[in-house]
Scaffold this motif. Structure first.
Motif, PDB file in Angstrom:
ATOM      1  N   LEU A  95       0.847  -1.198   0.000  1.00  0.00           N
ATOM      2  CA  LEU A  95       0.000   0.000   0.000  1.00  0.00           C
ATOM      3  C   LEU A  95       0.880   1.245   0.000  1.00  0.00           C
ATOM      4  N   ASP A  98       1.962   3.223   3.304  1.00  0.00           N
ATOM      5  CA  ASP A  98       2.725   2.571   4.366  1.00  0.00           C
ATOM      6  C   ASP A  98       4.174   2.401   3.902  1.00  0.00           C
ATOM      7  N   GLY A 137      -6.769  -3.061   9.759  1.00  0.00           N
ATOM      8  CA  GLY A 137      -7.299  -4.411   9.662  1.00  0.00           C
ATOM      9  C   GLY A 137      -6.607  -5.205  10.773  1.00  0.00           C
ATOM     10  N   GLU A 161     -11.911  -5.533   9.757  1.00  0.00           N
ATOM     11  CA  GLU A 161     -11.458  -4.206   9.335  1.00  0.00           C
ATOM     12  C   GLU A 161     -11.893  -3.158  10.357  1.00  0.00           C
ATOM     13  N   LYS A 162     -10.927  -2.431  10.856  1.00  0.00           N
ATOM     14  CA  LYS A 162     -11.138  -1.295  11.773  1.00  0.00           C
ATOM     15  C   LYS A 162     -12.144  -1.590  12.897  1.00  0.00           C
ATOM     16  N   VAL A 174      -2.590  -5.116  10.327  1.00  0.00           N
ATOM     17  CA  VAL A 174      -2.035  -5.265   8.978  1.00  0.00           C
ATOM     18  C   VAL A 174      -1.430  -3.931   8.553  1.00  0.00           C
ATOM     19  N   THR A 202      -9.737  -6.696   3.530  1.00  0.00           N
ATOM     20  CA  THR A 202      -9.784  -7.461   4.785  1.00  0.00           C
ATOM     21  C   THR A 202     -10.949  -8.455   4.795  1.00  0.00           C
ATOM     22  N   ARG A 223       7.724   1.132  10.467  1.00  0.00           N
ATOM     23  CA  ARG A 223       6.669   1.478   9.515  1.00  0.00           C
ATOM     24  C   ARG A 223       6.202   2.924   9.764  1.00  0.00           C
TER      25      ARG A 223
HETATM   26  C1  G1P Z   1      -5.924   0.010   4.799  1.00  0.00           C
HETATM   27  C2  G1P Z   1      -6.497  -1.397   5.063  1.00  0.00           C
HETATM   28  C3  G1P Z   1      -6.260  -1.790   6.524  1.00  0.00           C
HETATM   29  C4  G1P Z   1      -4.766  -1.715   6.830  1.00  0.00           C
HETATM   30  C5  G1P Z   1      -4.263  -0.280   6.549  1.00  0.00           C
HETATM   31  C6  G1P Z   1      -2.753  -0.179   6.726  1.00  0.00           C
HETATM   32  O1  G1P Z   1      -6.687   0.941   5.500  1.00  0.00           O
HETATM   33  O2  G1P Z   1      -7.867  -1.396   4.754  1.00  0.00           O
HETATM   34  O3  G1P Z   1      -6.720  -3.108   6.735  1.00  0.00           O
HETATM   35  O4  G1P Z   1      -4.527  -2.057   8.172  1.00  0.00           O
HETATM   36  O5  G1P Z   1      -4.561   0.093   5.181  1.00  0.00           O
HETATM   37  O6  G1P Z   1      -2.323   1.133   6.528  1.00  0.00           O
HETATM   38  P1  G1P Z   1      -6.621   2.532   5.161  1.00  0.00           P
HETATM   39  O7  G1P Z   1      -5.362   3.035   5.808  1.00  0.00           O
HETATM   40  O8  G1P Z   1      -6.598   2.659   3.684  1.00  0.00           O
HETATM   41  O9  G1P Z   1      -7.843   3.123   5.785  1.00  0.00           O
END
Ligand code: G1P
Length: 264
Positions: A95, A98, A137, A161-162, A174, A202, A223
């Protein structure tokens, strides 16, 4: 741009084919990784060889492909946009917000190694303070399976998720790094919108876990969340402290600033 570090992590982990899922307004990403004839020509003529090498390095990093996610329907939907590209192979997901620093063994490399041992989908996780679980997640570790790899590798019985602090099944969050088997696409195609009314990766992994074993690997590395203002600033400082050109002056500056702030 931080996506440069994400791509570098993938390349350092042995990934050769990369698909970036973009959207309208994100054109500059394609330009960044493209060959810049004009810029290269100017740098060459001005004799700026070091900068020329850097610019050429960016466009020679890897085979980068793009696909547009036309509507912001969530991370799960973004991953589904990669289905035709991935076909029937396992793949990694990184992602963009991150950033993980580990110069010896990149986070993705740690997950790929773990995949090579067990051949199952693996979530890259780290422990977070209880009050932060609702940002991520969160995985539910199996009670009956004994963790391996010095306790870093756990089998999952589910993922949420959340979740709220009260309902979170653990503190293992995660952190934007996954190895997934291609069966995830079937789950994503049938996935109803979840948290935030978005198609959540998730939730699809939670469904995948009903037919395949899924693991979480607590990877080593620092991270940073560059999707957050303070996180972005911390990442810049961290990278600045490693940069050969500015690390000494940045270090001195931070020490001076610290002394000044202490007096105040
Ligand atoms: C996304 C994922 C989440 C993960 C997170 C990490 O969420 O949906 O499961 O833990 O990235 O950064 P977001 O940050 O896009 O809300």
């Amino acid at each position: 741009p931080t996506i440069q570090y994400i791509i570098e992590e993938a390349v350092a982990s042995g990934i050769e084919e990369i698909l970036i899922v973009t959207s309208s307004m994100k054109r500059p990403i394609e330009d960044h990784f493209d060959k810049s004839y004009e810029l290269e020509d100017t740098l060459e003529k001005k004799g700026k060889h070091e900068m020329l090498e850097m610019v050429q390095g960016i466009s020679n990093l890897a085979q980068i492909h793009y696909v547009r996610q036309k509507e912001a329907k969530g991370l799960g939907h973004a991953i589904l946009c990669a289905k035709t590209f991935i076909k029937d192979e396992p793949f990694v997901v990184l992602l963009g917000d991150d950033v993980v620093v580990n110069d010896e063994n990149p986070a993705t490399h740690q997950l790929v190694n773990a995949y090579n041992k067990i051949g199952c989908s693996i979530m890259g996780v780290q422990r977070v303070p209880r009050e932060d679980v609702s940002k991520y997640g969160i995985v539910r570790p199996s009670q009956s399976h004994t963790p391996t790899e010095n306790g870093r590798m756990v089998k999952l019985t589910g993922m949420v998720e959340k979740p709220s602090q009260e309902s979170a099944p653990s503190d293992l969050a995660v952190m934007g790094r996954y190895v997934l088997t291609p069966e995830i696409f079937e789950m994503l195609e049938n996935q109803e919108p979840g948290a935030g009314n978005e198609i959540q990766l998730t939730d699809a992994i939670d469904t995948l876990n009903k037919t395949q074993r899924v693991f979480a690997h607590e990877f080593k590395g620092t991270r940073y969340d560059v999707g957050d203002k303070f996180g972005f600033l911390k990442t810049s400082i961290q990278y600045g402290l490693k940069h050969p050109e500015i690390k000494d002056s940045l270090n001195d500056y931070i020490i001076e600033l610290g002394k000044k702030l202490e007096k105040e």
